[in-house]
Design a protein around this motif. Structure first.
Motif, short mmCIF file in Angstrom:
data_model
loop_
_atom_site.label_atom_id
_atom_site.label_comp_id
_atom_site.label_asym_id
_atom_site.label_seq_id
_atom_site.Cartn_x
_atom_site.Cartn_y
_atom_site.Cartn_z
N GLN A 110 2.46 -4.08 7.21
CA GLN A 110 1.32 -3.34 7.71
C GLN A 110 0.01 -4.06 7.36
O GLN A 110 -0.92 -4.13 8.17
N LEU A 111 -0.04 -4.59 6.17
CA LEU A 111 -1.22 -5.34 5.74
C LEU A 111 -1.42 -6.58 6.61
O LEU A 111 -2.54 -6.86 7.07
N VAL A 112 -0.35 -7.30 6.86
CA VAL A 112 -0.43 -8.51 7.69
C VAL A 112 -0.83 -8.16 9.12
O VAL A 112 -1.63 -8.86 9.76
N SER A 113 -0.27 -7.08 9.65
CA SER A 113 -0.61 -6.65 11.02
C SER A 113 -2.10 -6.33 11.15
O SER A 113 -2.75 -6.71 12.13
N ALA A 114 -2.64 -5.63 10.15
CA ALA A 114 -4.06 -5.30 10.18
C ALA A 114 -4.91 -6.56 10.05
O ALA A 114 -5.95 -6.69 10.71
N ALA B 149 -4.45 -0.70 13.79
CA ALA B 149 -4.50 -1.31 12.45
C ALA B 149 -4.94 -0.29 11.41
O ALA B 149 -4.41 -0.26 10.29
N GLY B 150 -5.90 0.57 11.79
CA GLY B 150 -6.32 1.62 10.87
C GLY B 150 -5.18 2.56 10.52
O GLY B 150 -5.00 2.97 9.37
N ARG B 151 -4.36 2.89 11.53
CA ARG B 151 -3.21 3.76 11.28
C ARG B 151 -2.19 3.06 10.36
O ARG B 151 -1.56 3.70 9.50
N ARG B 152 -2.03 1.77 10.57
CA ARG B 152 -1.07 1.02 9.74
C ARG B 152 -1.50 1.03 8.27
O ARG B 152 -0.68 1.22 7.37
N ILE B 153 -2.78 0.82 8.02
CA ILE B 153 -3.27 0.82 6.64
C ILE B 153 -3.18 2.22 6.05
O ILE B 153 -2.80 2.40 4.87
#
Length: 199
Positions: free
Chosen positions: A111-115, A145-149
């Motif tokens: 998730q961090l990498v995706s953001a 990306a906000g949702r992922r974080i």
């Protein structure tokens, strides 16, 4: 408390995050890249060791994500990370739980990498300007990306690093027209960043 959370202060220190009252400067492309690289150095070896004994295919994909992260090839890293995060999330939803903490930690990392990918893929972050053009696809990627974080934080990811990503994403997301923001489906944890990162 997981090893990932307990070690968060080390990686935070590497990118200049202090504990005093002086607020840090706004995150830049260099800041978030240094954060992701520090996170990778601190956690990947142990995650790969634990994951390799339980799910070789996902461990292999995680190794490839890390390879592209360390090469600073954010588009390839982000695309692979998004796919792996989706697979890990699907496994959690299907089975009801992950069999080991390394799956959760791998999910947080992806998730961090995706953001990171979404931020570096957006010129409004890498080269801020008042007259930056509206880009609906990149708007969707930023919201995603906000949702992922958010999900990484909810699942116990280290807040020191993840808060830096929140600080980087929030000003950009706030500038997105409400119609664009609301048009992004909220029914999925992830959907748009994998396609945007490959562009």
């Amino acid at each position: 408390k997981s090893e990932m959370s307990e070690a968060s202060s080390t990686a935070a220190a590497e990118v200049g995050l202090g504990t005093d009252a002086v607020p840090p400067p706004p995150p830049t492309a260099s800041t978030v890249t240094a954060l992701v690289l520090a996170f990778d150095r601190e956690h990947l070896a142990r995650m790969l060791k634990d994951l390799s004994t339980r799910e070789k295919t996902q461990a292999s994909k995680l190794r490839r994500v890390s390879y592209f992260v360390r090469k600073r090839r954010h588009a390839q890293a982000g695309e692979l990370a998004s796919g792996l995060a989706d697979a890990l999330w699907h496994a959690l939803q299907t089975k009801g739980s992950w069999p080991h903490v390394c799956f959760r930690e791998a999910f947080v990392y992806t998730q961090l990498v995706s953001a990171w990918c979404s931020l570096l893929n957006d010129v409004r972050f890498t080269e801020p300007a008042e007259d930056a053009a509206v880009d609906a696809e990149k708007d969707a990627a930023l919201v995603d990306a906000g949702r992922r974080i958010d999900m990484a934080l909810l699942l116990g990811g280290p807040p020191a690093q993840l808060q830096v990503m929140v600080s980087a994403l929030s000003p950009l997301i706030k500038k997105i027209p409400s119609s664009s923001s609301s048009s992004v489906s909220s029914s999925s944890v992830s959907s748009s960043s994998s396609s945007s990162c490959s562009s």
